[in-house]
Enzyme design. Sequence first.
Site, PDB file in Angstrom:
ATOM      1  N   ASP A  92       5.916  -3.856   6.520  1.00 32.65           N
ATOM      2  CA  ASP A  92       6.084  -4.706   7.718  1.00 32.65           C
ATOM      3  C   ASP A  92       6.964  -4.024   8.774  1.00 32.65           C
ATOM      4  O   ASP A  92       7.598  -4.697   9.592  1.00 32.65           O
ATOM      5  CB  ASP A  92       6.696  -6.076   7.344  1.00 32.65           C
ATOM      6  CG  ASP A  92       5.843  -6.821   6.338  1.00 32.65           C
ATOM      7  OD1 ASP A  92       4.619  -6.683   6.381  1.00 32.65           O
ATOM      8  OD2 ASP A  92       6.422  -7.546   5.503  1.00 32.65           O
ATOM      9  N   HIS A 127       1.602 -10.346  10.514  1.00 26.38           N
ATOM     10  CA  HIS A 127       2.712 -10.791   9.685  1.00 26.38           C
ATOM     11  C   HIS A 127       3.287 -12.081  10.281  1.00 26.38           C
ATOM     12  O   HIS A 127       3.493 -12.162  11.502  1.00 26.38           O
ATOM     13  CB  HIS A 127       3.799  -9.705   9.613  1.00 26.38           C
ATOM     14  CG  HIS A 127       4.929 -10.095   8.716  1.00 26.38           C
ATOM     15  ND1 HIS A 127       4.837 -10.033   7.341  1.00 26.38           N
ATOM     16  CD2 HIS A 127       6.157 -10.583   8.998  1.00 26.38           C
ATOM     17  CE1 HIS A 127       5.977 -10.462   6.817  1.00 26.38           C
ATOM     18  NE2 HIS A 127       6.800 -10.793   7.800  1.00 26.38           N
ATOM     19  N   ASN A 135      -2.019  -4.929  10.776  1.00 23.41           N
ATOM     20  CA  ASN A 135      -1.612  -6.043   9.903  1.00 23.41           C
ATOM     21  C   ASN A 135      -1.118  -7.182  10.781  1.00 23.41           C
ATOM     22  O   ASN A 135      -0.614  -6.954  11.889  1.00 23.41           O
ATOM     23  CB  ASN A 135      -0.493  -5.584   8.969  1.00 23.41           C
ATOM     24  CG  ASN A 135      -0.058  -6.686   8.017  1.00 23.41           C
ATOM     25  OD1 ASN A 135      -0.893  -7.405   7.461  1.00 23.41           O
ATOM     26  ND2 ASN A 135       1.244  -6.841   7.821  1.00 23.41           N
ATOM     27  N   SER A 179       3.420 -11.560  14.353  1.00 25.20           N
ATOM     28  CA  SER A 179       3.367 -10.214  14.948  1.00 25.20           C
ATOM     29  C   SER A 179       2.142  -9.476  14.423  1.00 25.20           C
ATOM     30  O   SER A 179       1.827  -9.545  13.231  1.00 25.20           O
ATOM     31  CB  SER A 179       4.598  -9.394  14.536  1.00 25.20           C
ATOM     32  OG  SER A 179       5.802 -10.078  14.798  1.00 25.20           O
ATOM     33  N   LEU A 237       0.850  -1.197   0.000  1.00 28.13           N
ATOM     34  CA  LEU A 237       0.000   0.000   0.000  1.00 28.13           C
ATOM     35  C   LEU A 237       0.884   1.245   0.000  1.00 28.13           C
ATOM     36  O   LEU A 237       1.896   1.303   0.703  1.00 28.13           O
ATOM     37  CB  LEU A 237      -0.903  -0.025   1.236  1.00 28.13           C
ATOM     38  CG  LEU A 237      -1.898  -1.200   1.224  1.00 28.13           C
ATOM     39  CD1 LEU A 237      -2.436  -1.484   2.613  1.00 28.13           C
ATOM     40  CD2 LEU A 237      -3.019  -0.926   0.232  1.00 28.13           C
TER      41      LEU A 237
HETATM   42  C1  GAR Z   1      -1.052 -15.331   7.277  1.00 28.60           C
HETATM   43  O1  GAR Z   1      -0.026 -16.198   7.717  1.00 28.60           O
HETATM   44  C2  GAR Z   1      -0.623 -13.893   7.426  1.00 28.60           C
HETATM   45  O2  GAR Z   1       0.187 -13.659   8.551  1.00 28.60           O
HETATM   46  C3  GAR Z   1       0.163 -13.706   6.168  1.00 28.60           C
HETATM   47  O3  GAR Z   1      -0.537 -14.395   5.179  1.00 28.60           O
HETATM   48  C4  GAR Z   1      -1.266 -15.456   5.781  1.00 28.60           C
HETATM   49  C5  GAR Z   1      -2.702 -15.299   5.402  1.00 28.60           C
HETATM   50  O4  GAR Z   1      -3.458 -16.406   5.793  1.00 28.60           O
HETATM   51  N1  GAR Z   1       0.312 -12.325   5.858  1.00 28.60           N
HETATM   52  C6  GAR Z   1       1.364 -11.817   5.247  1.00 28.60           C
HETATM   53  O5  GAR Z   1       2.294 -12.487   4.886  1.00 28.60           O
HETATM   54  C7  GAR Z   1       1.313 -10.320   5.043  1.00 28.60           C
HETATM   55  N2  GAR Z   1       2.601  -9.822   4.719  1.00 28.60           N
HETATM   56  P1  GAR Z   1      -5.034 -16.320   5.816  1.00 28.60           P
HETATM   57  O6  GAR Z   1      -5.470 -15.727   4.480  1.00 28.60           O
HETATM   58  O7  GAR Z   1      -5.474 -17.749   5.949  1.00 28.60           O
HETATM   59  O8  GAR Z   1      -5.429 -15.463   6.970  1.00 28.60           O
END
Ligand code: GAR
Length: 220
Positions: free
Chosen positions: A148, A112, A110, A139, A96
Amino acid sequence: MSEPLRIVALISGNGSNLQAIIKAIQQEALPAKICAVISNNPHAPGLEHAHAAGIPTQVIDHKTFPDRLAFDTALQHAIDHFATQLVVLAGFMRILGPAFTAHYEGRMLNIHPSLLPAFTGLNTHQRALEAKIKEHGASVHFVTRELDGGPVIIQARVPILDNDTIQTLAQRVLNAEYCIYPLAIRWFAEGRLRLVQGKVMRDGLLLTAPVNYQHESSTS
Ligand code: GAR
């Protein structure tokens, strides 16, 4: 009783974190209302979780916009239409821009899949395994213009086991995510969490380090 916090969730994929948040709301563990779920990916399986819970969905496909700013602007209009108080990024995999992150400063979270500041960006589980470290985690942070890089609110730690694969480690981290994300959102909904001059304030105190989930009761 005060009104529930008005949330818009942004997703790109499975939406299992979204599902955990929906469950917390249904169990009355989270005084919030998800006004809409917006996906940049028309095929995101997570859209089904929203439908099943009766939450309006919208697809804003980044591929249909000429550039990042045009996409961000459309997204912002859609979010603001709902008088949104908190934007929740739940597996939202688009970067974003600075105008967007500034607009939602202090009101966008968010999750992460790493113990930030370790392993920003993608493929965190693979990189944690390759680094041969013993501990990994997740986190929740306020979103700022640094990818992040925003102030971290809470972290959950999980062990890395000798026989872990990317999949087994990812699932262990996800299980931890389902605990800390609804909890952080609840703190925000209860007015206990704020971003103050780039720092996290919880219950009136500036955090000197992220809350460590293991050391706090899940009911706090
Ligand atoms: C999760 O592990 C989240 O932490 C990560 O994507 C996955 C989404 O899973 N997010 C990132 O990597 C953001 N940078 P989900 O769609 O099943 O919630």
